[in-house]
Design a protein around this motif. Structure first.
Motif, PDB file in Angstrom:
ATOM      1  N   GLN A 195       0.660  -1.179   0.106  1.00  0.00           N
ATOM      2  CA  GLN A 195      -0.292  -0.322  -0.803  1.00  0.00           C
ATOM      3  C   GLN A 195       1.040   1.572  -0.469  1.00  0.00           C
ATOM      4  O   GLN A 195       1.751   1.390   1.086  1.00  0.00           O
ATOM      5  CB  GLN A 195      -0.884   0.117   1.058  1.00  0.00           C
ATOM      6  N   PRO A 196       1.003   1.941  -1.282  1.00  0.00           N
ATOM      7  CA  PRO A 196       2.552   3.212  -1.083  1.00  0.00           C
ATOM      8  C   PRO A 196       1.771   4.165  -0.048  1.00  0.00           C
ATOM      9  O   PRO A 196       2.980   4.922   0.749  1.00  0.00           O
ATOM     10  CB  PRO A 196       1.720   3.749  -2.751  1.00  0.00           C
ATOM     11  N   GLU A 197       0.286   4.146   0.267  1.00  0.00           N
ATOM     12  CA  GLU A 197       0.565   5.262   1.844  1.00  0.00           C
ATOM     13  C   GLU A 197       1.594   4.813   2.823  1.00  0.00           C
ATOM     14  O   GLU A 197       1.553   5.502   4.265  1.00  0.00           O
ATOM     15  CB  GLU A 197      -1.031   5.577   1.986  1.00  0.00           C
ATOM     16  N   LYS A 198       1.453   3.828   3.183  1.00  0.00           N
ATOM     17  CA  LYS A 198       2.150   3.115   4.272  1.00  0.00           C
ATOM     18  C   LYS A 198       3.710   2.748   4.166  1.00  0.00           C
ATOM     19  O   LYS A 198       3.954   2.514   4.818  1.00  0.00           O
ATOM     20  CB  LYS A 198       1.347   1.774   4.608  1.00  0.00           C
ATOM     21  N   VAL A 199       4.504   3.388   2.062  1.00  0.00           N
ATOM     22  CA  VAL A 199       5.305   2.945   2.204  1.00  0.00           C
ATOM     23  C   VAL A 199       6.366   4.813   2.250  1.00  0.00           C
ATOM     24  O   VAL A 199       6.164   5.405   1.431  1.00  0.00           O
ATOM     25  CB  VAL A 199       5.886   2.497   1.279  1.00  0.00           C
ATOM     26  N   HIS A 200       6.913   4.672   3.075  1.00  0.00           N
ATOM     27  CA  HIS A 200       8.077   6.495   3.502  1.00  0.00           C
ATOM     28  C   HIS A 200       8.903   6.675   3.194  1.00  0.00           C
ATOM     29  O   HIS A 200      10.171   6.051   2.835  1.00  0.00           O
ATOM     30  CB  HIS A 200       7.615   6.705   4.844  1.00  0.00           C
ATOM     31  N   LYS A 201       8.905   7.673   2.354  1.00  0.00           N
ATOM     32  CA  LYS A 201      10.497   8.227   1.419  1.00  0.00           C
ATOM     33  C   LYS A 201      11.667   8.575   2.796  1.00  0.00           C
ATOM     34  O   LYS A 201      10.919   8.962   4.242  1.00  0.00           O
ATOM     35  CB  LYS A 201      10.305   8.862   1.202  1.00  0.00           C
ATOM     36  N   VAL A 202      12.488   8.130   3.245  1.00  0.00           N
ATOM     37  CA  VAL A 202      13.683   8.148   4.701  1.00  0.00           C
ATOM     38  C   VAL A 202      14.733   9.205   3.167  1.00  0.00           C
ATOM     39  O   VAL A 202      15.132   9.174   3.129  1.00  0.00           O
ATOM     40  CB  VAL A 202      14.533   7.119   4.683  1.00  0.00           C
ATOM     41  N   GLU A 203      14.448  10.733   4.317  1.00  0.00           N
ATOM     42  CA  GLU A 203      15.464  11.835   4.294  1.00  0.00           C
ATOM     43  C   GLU A 203      16.316  11.394   5.501  1.00  0.00           C
ATOM     44  O   GLU A 203      15.681  12.674   6.401  1.00  0.00           O
ATOM     45  CB  GLU A 203      14.516  12.507   3.651  1.00  0.00           C
ATOM     46  N   HIS A 204      17.146  11.535   4.833  1.00  0.00           N
ATOM     47  CA  HIS A 204      18.372  12.564   5.837  1.00  0.00           C
ATOM     48  C   HIS A 204      19.500  13.374   4.943  1.00  0.00           C
ATOM     49  O   HIS A 204      20.385  12.562   4.374  1.00  0.00           O
ATOM     50  CB  HIS A 204      19.086  11.084   6.504  1.00  0.00           C
ATOM     51  N   LYS A 205      19.573  13.895   6.021  1.00  0.00           N
ATOM     52  CA  LYS A 205      20.666  15.060   6.030  1.00  0.00           C
ATOM     53  C   LYS A 205      21.352  15.296   7.196  1.00  0.00           C
ATOM     54  O   LYS A 205      21.294  16.059   7.903  1.00  0.00           O
ATOM     55  CB  LYS A 205      20.042  16.269   5.377  1.00  0.00           C
ATOM     56  N   GLY A 206      22.590  15.429   7.150  1.00  0.00           N
ATOM     57  CA  GLY A 206      23.196  14.732   8.089  1.00  0.00           C
ATOM     58  C   GLY A 206      24.860  15.287   8.111  1.00  0.00           C
ATOM     59  O   GLY A 206      24.897  15.151   7.012  1.00  0.00           O
ATOM     60  N   GLU A 207      25.263  14.984   8.433  1.00  0.00           N
ATOM     61  CA  GLU A 207      27.504  15.514   8.914  1.00  0.00           C
ATOM     62  C   GLU A 207      27.694  14.336   8.535  1.00  0.00           C
ATOM     63  O   GLU A 207      28.371  14.972   7.024  1.00  0.00           O
ATOM     64  CB  GLU A 207      27.939  15.690   9.897  1.00  0.00           C
ATOM     65  N   PHE A 208      27.537  13.214   8.078  1.00  0.00           N
ATOM     66  CA  PHE A 208      28.471  12.392   7.427  1.00  0.00           C
ATOM     67  C   PHE A 208      27.318  11.871   6.724  1.00  0.00           C
ATOM     68  O   PHE A 208      28.174  11.087   5.365  1.00  0.00           O
ATOM     69  CB  PHE A 208      28.917  10.924   8.096  1.00  0.00           C
ATOM     70  N   TYR A 209      25.991  12.060   6.838  1.00  0.00           N
ATOM     71  CA  TYR A 209      25.612  11.559   4.759  1.00  0.00           C
ATOM     72  C   TYR A 209      24.249  11.662   4.698  1.00  0.00           C
ATOM     73  O   TYR A 209      23.841  12.523   5.887  1.00  0.00           O
ATOM     74  CB  TYR A 209      25.070   9.725   5.762  1.00  0.00           C
ATOM     75  N   GLN A 210      24.475  11.387   3.175  1.00  0.00           N
ATOM     76  CA  GLN A 210      23.125  12.436   3.009  1.00  0.00           C
ATOM     77  C   GLN A 210      21.883  10.814   2.408  1.00  0.00           C
ATOM     78  O   GLN A 210      22.506  10.640   1.539  1.00  0.00           O
ATOM     79  CB  GLN A 210      23.184  13.381   1.864  1.00  0.00           C
ATOM     80  N   VAL A 211      21.062  10.873   2.650  1.00  0.00           N
ATOM     81  CA  VAL A 211      20.244   9.686   2.173  1.00  0.00           C
ATOM     82  C   VAL A 211      18.550   9.903   1.917  1.00  0.00           C
ATOM     83  O   VAL A 211      18.269  10.975   2.643  1.00  0.00           O
ATOM     84  CB  VAL A 211      19.860   8.789   2.896  1.00  0.00           C
ATOM     85  N   GLU A 212      18.316  10.252   1.023  1.00  0.00           N
ATOM     86  CA  GLU A 212      17.062   9.927   0.318  1.00  0.00           C
ATOM     87  C   GLU A 212      16.911   9.335  -0.243  1.00  0.00           C
ATOM     88  O   GLU A 212      16.806   8.660  -2.246  1.00  0.00           O
ATOM     89  CB  GLU A 212      16.929  10.947  -0.300  1.00  0.00           C
ATOM     90  N   GLY A 213      15.638   8.367   0.050  1.00  0.00           N
ATOM     91  CA  GLY A 213      14.801   7.766  -1.240  1.00  0.00           C
ATOM     92  C   GLY A 213      14.372   5.815   0.048  1.00  0.00           C
ATOM     93  O   GLY A 213      13.974   6.484   1.483  1.00  0.00           O
ATOM     94  N   TYR A 214      13.274   5.225  -0.301  1.00  0.00           N
ATOM     95  CA  TYR A 214      12.899   3.970   0.463  1.00  0.00           C
ATOM     96  C   TYR A 214      13.615   2.876   0.618  1.00  0.00           C
ATOM     97  O   TYR A 214      14.445   2.768  -0.120  1.00  0.00           O
ATOM     98  CB  TYR A 214      11.239   3.639  -1.090  1.00  0.00           C
ATOM     99  N   HIS A 215      12.985   2.382   1.847  1.00  0.00           N
ATOM    100  CA  HIS A 215      14.112   1.142   1.795  1.00  0.00           C
ATOM    101  C   HIS A 215      13.843   0.117   1.326  1.00  0.00           C
ATOM    102  O   HIS A 215      12.363   0.101   0.680  1.00  0.00           O
ATOM    103  CB  HIS A 215      13.439   0.397   3.416  1.00  0.00           C
ATOM    104  N   LEU A 216      14.505  -0.698   0.360  1.00  0.00           N
ATOM    105  CA  LEU A 216      14.638  -1.333  -0.924  1.00  0.00           C
ATOM    106  C   LEU A 216      13.291  -3.102  -0.045  1.00  0.00           C
ATOM    107  O   LEU A 216      13.199  -3.371  -1.240  1.00  0.00           O
ATOM    108  CB  LEU A 216      15.557  -2.263  -1.885  1.00  0.00           C
ATOM    109  N   CYS A 217      13.487  -3.357   1.071  1.00  0.00           N
ATOM    110  CA  CYS A 217      12.786  -4.518   1.357  1.00  0.00           C
ATOM    111  C   CYS A 217      11.653  -3.884   2.300  1.00  0.00           C
ATOM    112  O   CYS A 217      11.800  -3.118   2.906  1.00  0.00           O
ATOM    113  CB  CYS A 217      13.825  -4.874   2.010  1.00  0.00           C
ATOM    114  N   GLU A 218      11.060  -5.295   2.105  1.00  0.00           N
ATOM    115  CA  GLU A 218       9.555  -4.874   2.973  1.00  0.00           C
ATOM    116  C   GLU A 218      10.058  -5.529   4.098  1.00  0.00           C
ATOM    117  O   GLU A 218      11.768  -5.760   4.259  1.00  0.00           O
ATOM    118  CB  GLU A 218       8.822  -5.661   2.078  1.00  0.00           C
ATOM    119  N   PRO A 219       9.295  -4.811   5.275  1.00  0.00           N
ATOM    120  CA  PRO A 219       9.640  -5.711   6.848  1.00  0.00           C
ATOM    121  C   PRO A 219      10.190  -6.490   7.332  1.00  0.00           C
ATOM    122  O   PRO A 219       9.236  -7.818   6.301  1.00  0.00           O
ATOM    123  CB  PRO A 219       8.478  -4.826   7.641  1.00  0.00           C
TER     124      PRO A 219
END
Length: 452
Positions: A195-219
């Motif tokens: 269900q698309p409404e229950k899968v969320h993009k991760v947006e992380h902007k930190g000192e060491f890591y910049q990550v924008e994306g969905y976890h590729l695996c289901e739980p």
């Protein structure tokens, strides 16, 4: 009614290589460690450990080589001191396929592993093993690894933990927060798998890591794998209190080990967790025989094949000190470095010499060795648990697989007779087996705050 005895937890301590902790024993005629490149070596080991009801197979790893001793890799290559060494994660699928309960603690160096892809690899293994994997979090300590990965030198010790804290934050966002519970519908009639409404993009902007994306695996069954860690410095303990569920220590005597255990438990409390939220394991050698006399005869036999020099060469890399430059009885000078802090700490009293180190590494490694009959070994293991607060042991291999076979056939039945060891596996994931709780991180754990 008296409380039941504390059940001892056991991991087999191993590595995807020939020489792991007790060096030189690969030359023993009954040792099979040179077969480490084969699937059968690992699947047979996994089945053996499951027969012994071991909680897990803890697989160490390094990135880099031990080139401090004599400023070369000559001794590591001749004695196969963790060189060559293969990837530990690739072993799990085969071992999981031939077992149902054995857990797998896998070492991976976060300094050189992008968190986005690493999260997928661990989720994949957690799926394939039905929730039986853990991750041993390491930040690296070898300059040779840093140079091989394109850095000029190893990142400063405490700074590595700053990076590790942020790395875990990224992973928690991916493992715990990207997919909600119930996101997977798997409904062919509606043509909706997730269900698309229950899968969320991760947006992380930190000192060491910049990550924008969905976890590729289901739980996966555990979402976050069981988290292992081995740091005992002040900064390492702070990290353990926040993140670790199992901590691995190296003890030399019971009083100092109790101090270490108490510090680990205090670190959990300081992070808002319960002291029992961390299981503490100590590395240990065991040589057991049907009688005390037979055990000591085996000990003497093993000593004749071990390489004390190889053990010292390994220790040189752990401390970043070239012990070969010292005369046999010359005092060794402590040098602050970015190496393993617990390894260098013991050198600060200035009464160490190369002769003393060679004596300590007579069996090829520096872990405590328990030698005796099944009853004597069981007595000693129970004593360590009772007097230090340890939860269990990472049991090394001296001669493989003989060391594990002897322990399973001789010591396990004695511990079971005393009520100090389980007689069957509990159901569930690795986390459920270890903590008798839920498959997922408990609410008081740092990572639980990232759930949706």
């Amino acid at each position: 009614m008296a409380d039941p005895k504390k059940k001892i937890l056991l991991n087999a301590f191993n590595m995807n290589c020939i020489g792991h902790i007790n060096h030189g024993l690969w030359t023993h005629p009954r040792d099979t460690s040179t077969q480490y490149k084969t699937i059968e070596y690992w699947t047979e080991l996994a089945q053996l450990l499951e027969r012994g009801l071991f909680d897990g197979l803890f697989i160490a790893d390094i990135v880099g080589v031990y080139d401090v001793y004599q400023n070369s890799v000559d001794v590591p290559l001749k004695e196969s001191i963790q060189l060559p060494v293969n990837d530990p994660l690739l072993l799990v699928s085969a071992m999981a396929a031939v077992t149902k309960n054995l857990g797998f603690g896998l070492t991976a160096n976060l300094t050189y592993e992008p968190p986005y892809l690493f999260a997928r690899r661990m989720s994949t293994l957690d799926h394939l093993s039905r929730g039986r994997v853990g991750w041993n979090i390491v930040t690296g300590y070898l300059d040779s690894a840093a140079k091989a990965m394109g850095l000029s030198e190893q990142v400063e010790h405490d700074r590595r933990y700053d990076q590790a804290d942020e790395y875990l934050q990224v992973l928690y966002k991916l493992w715990e927060g990207s997919w909600e519970d119930g996101a997977v519908l798997n409904d062919p009639k509606q043509r909706i798998y997730a269900q698309p409404e229950k899968v969320h993009k991760v947006e992380h902007k930190g000192e060491f890591y910049q990550v924008e994306g969905y976890h590729l695996c289901e739980p996966s069954p555990q979402r976050t794998p069981v988290l292992f860690q081995a740091g005992s410095s002040d900064r390492g303990l702070l990290f353990a209190g926040r993140h670790a569920e199992c901590v691995f220590i190296s003890g030399q005597n019971k009083p100092s080990t109790k101090v270490q255990v108490d510090k680990v438990r205090a670190s959990a409390v300081e992070a808002g967790r319960n002291p029992e939220d961390i299981k503490v394991f100590m590395g240990l050698n065991v040589i057991v025989g049907a009688t005390e006399e037979l055990a000591w005869a085996k000990h003497a036999e093993y000593l004749s094949y071990a390489s004390a020099e190889a053990g010292v060469a390994h220790f040189s890399a752990s401390t970043a000190i070239d012990f070969s430059q010292y005369e046999i009885d010359e005092p060794i000078q402590y040098v602050k470095s970015n190496a393993i802090q617990s390894a260098t700490k013991n050198l600060q009293n200035n009464d160490w010499t190369r002769r003393k180190l060679l004596e300590q590494h007579a069996l090829g490694g520096r872990y405590i060795t328990v030698v005796g009959s099944p009853e004597q070994v069981a007595d000693e293991l129970e004593s360590w648990i009772a007097e230090t607060g340890l939860d269990g042991f990472n049991l090394t291999r001296i001669v493989t697989p003989e060391s594990y076979v002897d322990f399973i056939d001789l010591v396990i039945p004695e511990l079971q007779r005393r009520g100090s060891y389980k007689t069957a596996y509990d159901n569930g994931s690795l986390r459920e087996k270890l903590f008798h709780g839920e498959a997922h991180l408990p609410e008081q754990h740092t990572g639980a705050a990232f759930r949706r």
